[in-house]
Design a protein around this motif. Sequence first.
Motif, PDB file in Angstrom:
ATOM      1  N   TRP A   1      78.474  10.491  67.565  1.00  0.00           N
ATOM      2  CA  TRP A   1      78.200  10.552  66.123  1.00  0.00           C
ATOM      3  C   TRP A   1      79.484  11.259  65.435  1.00  0.00           C
ATOM      4  O   TRP A   1      79.917  11.075  64.566  1.00  0.00           O
ATOM      5  CB  TRP A   1      76.969  11.318  65.670  1.00  0.00           C
ATOM      6  N   ILE A   2      79.792  12.392  66.173  1.00  0.00           N
ATOM      7  CA  ILE A   2      80.915  13.561  65.774  1.00  0.00           C
ATOM      8  C   ILE A   2      82.082  12.583  65.737  1.00  0.00           C
ATOM      9  O   ILE A   2      83.075  12.660  64.731  1.00  0.00           O
ATOM     10  CB  ILE A   2      80.807  14.737  66.497  1.00  0.00           C
ATOM     11  N   GLN A   3      82.320  11.696  66.878  1.00  0.00           N
ATOM     12  CA  GLN A   3      83.558  11.071  66.656  1.00  0.00           C
ATOM     13  C   GLN A   3      83.795  10.058  65.586  1.00  0.00           C
ATOM     14  O   GLN A   3      84.886   9.722  65.203  1.00  0.00           O
ATOM     15  CB  GLN A   3      83.813  10.147  68.353  1.00  0.00           C
ATOM     16  N   TRP A   4      82.455   9.616  65.386  1.00  0.00           N
ATOM     17  CA  TRP A   4      82.668   8.440  64.166  1.00  0.00           C
ATOM     18  C   TRP A   4      83.077   9.197  62.715  1.00  0.00           C
ATOM     19  O   TRP A   4      83.722   9.007  62.068  1.00  0.00           O
ATOM     20  CB  TRP A   4      81.169   7.950  63.745  1.00  0.00           C
TER      21      TRP A   4
ATOM     22  N   LEU B   1      82.346  17.336  56.218  1.00  0.00           N
ATOM     23  CA  LEU B   1      81.111  17.362  55.670  1.00  0.00           C
ATOM     24  C   LEU B   1      79.958  16.951  56.906  1.00  0.00           C
ATOM     25  O   LEU B   1      78.973  17.342  56.905  1.00  0.00           O
ATOM     26  CB  LEU B   1      81.082  16.546  54.401  1.00  0.00           C
ATOM     27  N   GLY B   2      80.258  15.940  57.496  1.00  0.00           N
ATOM     28  CA  GLY B   2      79.399  15.391  58.367  1.00  0.00           C
ATOM     29  C   GLY B   2      79.106  16.357  59.433  1.00  0.00           C
ATOM     30  O   GLY B   2      77.964  16.632  59.704  1.00  0.00           O
TER      31      GLY B   2
ATOM     32  N   THR C   1      83.754  17.045  73.855  1.00  0.00           N
ATOM     33  CA  THR C   1      83.629  15.810  74.696  1.00  0.00           C
ATOM     34  C   THR C   1      84.685  14.653  74.261  1.00  0.00           C
ATOM     35  O   THR C   1      84.937  13.497  75.018  1.00  0.00           O
ATOM     36  CB  THR C   1      82.310  14.857  74.565  1.00  0.00           C
ATOM     37  N   PHE C   2      85.569  14.659  73.194  1.00  0.00           N
ATOM     38  CA  PHE C   2      86.506  13.761  73.070  1.00  0.00           C
ATOM     39  C   PHE C   2      87.672  14.302  72.355  1.00  0.00           C
ATOM     40  O   PHE C   2      87.757  15.638  71.794  1.00  0.00           O
ATOM     41  CB  PHE C   2      85.924  12.714  71.893  1.00  0.00           C
ATOM     42  N   GLN C   3      88.813  13.886  72.247  1.00  0.00           N
ATOM     43  CA  GLN C   3      90.181  14.283  71.948  1.00  0.00           C
ATOM     44  C   GLN C   3      90.340  13.958  70.498  1.00  0.00           C
ATOM     45  O   GLN C   3      89.974  12.629  69.911  1.00  0.00           O
ATOM     46  CB  GLN C   3      91.483  13.876  72.561  1.00  0.00           C
TER      47      GLN C   3
ATOM     48  N   THR D   1      74.727  15.985  74.801  1.00  0.00           N
ATOM     49  CA  THR D   1      75.824  16.360  73.933  1.00  0.00           C
ATOM     50  C   THR D   1      76.962  15.049  73.858  1.00  0.00           C
ATOM     51  O   THR D   1      77.540  15.162  72.866  1.00  0.00           O
ATOM     52  CB  THR D   1      76.493  17.685  74.535  1.00  0.00           C
ATOM     53  N   ASP D   2      76.677  14.341  74.965  1.00  0.00           N
ATOM     54  CA  ASP D   2      77.670  13.094  74.740  1.00  0.00           C
ATOM     55  C   ASP D   2      77.414  12.151  73.912  1.00  0.00           C
ATOM     56  O   ASP D   2      78.044  11.681  73.012  1.00  0.00           O
ATOM     57  CB  ASP D   2      77.687  12.538  76.018  1.00  0.00           C
ATOM     58  N   LEU D   3      75.639  12.078  73.603  1.00  0.00           N
ATOM     59  CA  LEU D   3      75.428  11.158  72.559  1.00  0.00           C
ATOM     60  C   LEU D   3      75.627  11.708  71.170  1.00  0.00           C
ATOM     61  O   LEU D   3      76.082  11.170  70.269  1.00  0.00           O
ATOM     62  CB  LEU D   3      73.932  10.975  72.701  1.00  0.00           C
TER      63      LEU D   3
END
Length: 430
Positions: A309-312, A323-324, A351-353, A303-305
């Motif tokens: 992607w989601i952070q990008w 959309l992503g 996993t991120f803010q 999930t960190d990996l």
Amino acid sequence: MVIGASLLFIITLIFVIWQPRGLSIGWPASIGALLALLFGIVSLQDIVQVTSMVWNATFTFIAIIIISMILDEIGFFEWAALHMALLAKGKGTRLYISIIILGAIVSAFFANDGAALILTPIVLAMVRALHFEEKYVIPIVIASGFIADTASIPFTISNLVNIVAADFFGIGFAEYASRMVVVFFVSCAASIGVLLLYYRKHLPPQYQPEEVPVPSSTIKDIRLFRLSWVILGVLMLAYFTSEWTHLPVSFIGGIAAFVLWLAARRSPAIETTKIIKEAPWTIVIFSIGMYVVVFGLRNAGLTDLLGQWIQWFAQEGVVIATLGMGVLSAFLSSVMNNLPTVMIGSLSIDTFQAEPLIREALIYANIIGSDLGPKMTPIGSLATLIWLHVLSRKGIQISWKDYCKVGVVITIPTLLITLLGLAGWLYFIH
């Protein structure tokens, strides 16, 4: 650990979908959870944490299904379907749209499983009673199954994955609805447009309205029918005030289901014992077990990996983030089922803010992708697999190849339009 957690998840999911010899979905999920514990992929503390995250969603789902089953027994949904047929006034295309609208309403208030599994046989019986040729029946059946998921987004109770995600991020019923009711109308409009376009050459012909049975003739207990409207009205009011009363939606739904069940015990038309026996109690074991296995993926770092992607996506603005995230969740749902997908997506987002607007876009896009994405393949949701089984028992065979060919084509544009609707609405209210 990554390989072990991934293999365990894949094997568990295969047995959940395959269900050899009618094996209950609770068994592979619980065995997978036990193996994850024995191999050290998860801990007892993880199991406690997972249980705290999914119990509300699971018991809410059971309460809604019990309510739906009682309403179905008294003829509530058949009554509604016949009214739609009368409102169409003999126009085939209008009937087609009316069936989609009815499916959307049922899905919104009685969950996608209720819409797909209860309404589909009723709609099928109705169109056959109108003597439609078989080539017109398939588009109607597909529409009723498709809208069950694409319209399951306005309330937390509309889909099991909605409740899981809302509970995970601490989103109340009214707050969730304020974000998704408008998007629900966008999704419904997109679904109607895409289905009309795809089946434009196979829409139902005109029919004689006189052939439609009188709706009131389907009601088996008029007293319970009238009481059910009161109970449903109070139930929705209680849902919307749950943020202020701090009552779990499972508690509210459970009380409504119990009251309706008690009232149904006085009705000679309903076997209340049978309803309790046929309620999907195994979903409790399945939810906890499956999410424990998914939690193992988080512990293994997958999930960190995914979170990277989601952070990008998040860095590229609200439209790209929406959309992503939505497309990613939809793809994962189509290949590995929507229930584990929504949890994996939620864990990854956590996993991120991110700034409030982007975070909301990611959360709700994950839900939409997990709601709509499963329609691309038969394995996307358990409801679709059961739906196909119900159709086969009714003499309608849809191969996985034919299903995917239709599912991908009609799901992708509906998904993209819905996600853009979400991005636009979030941007507007912020």
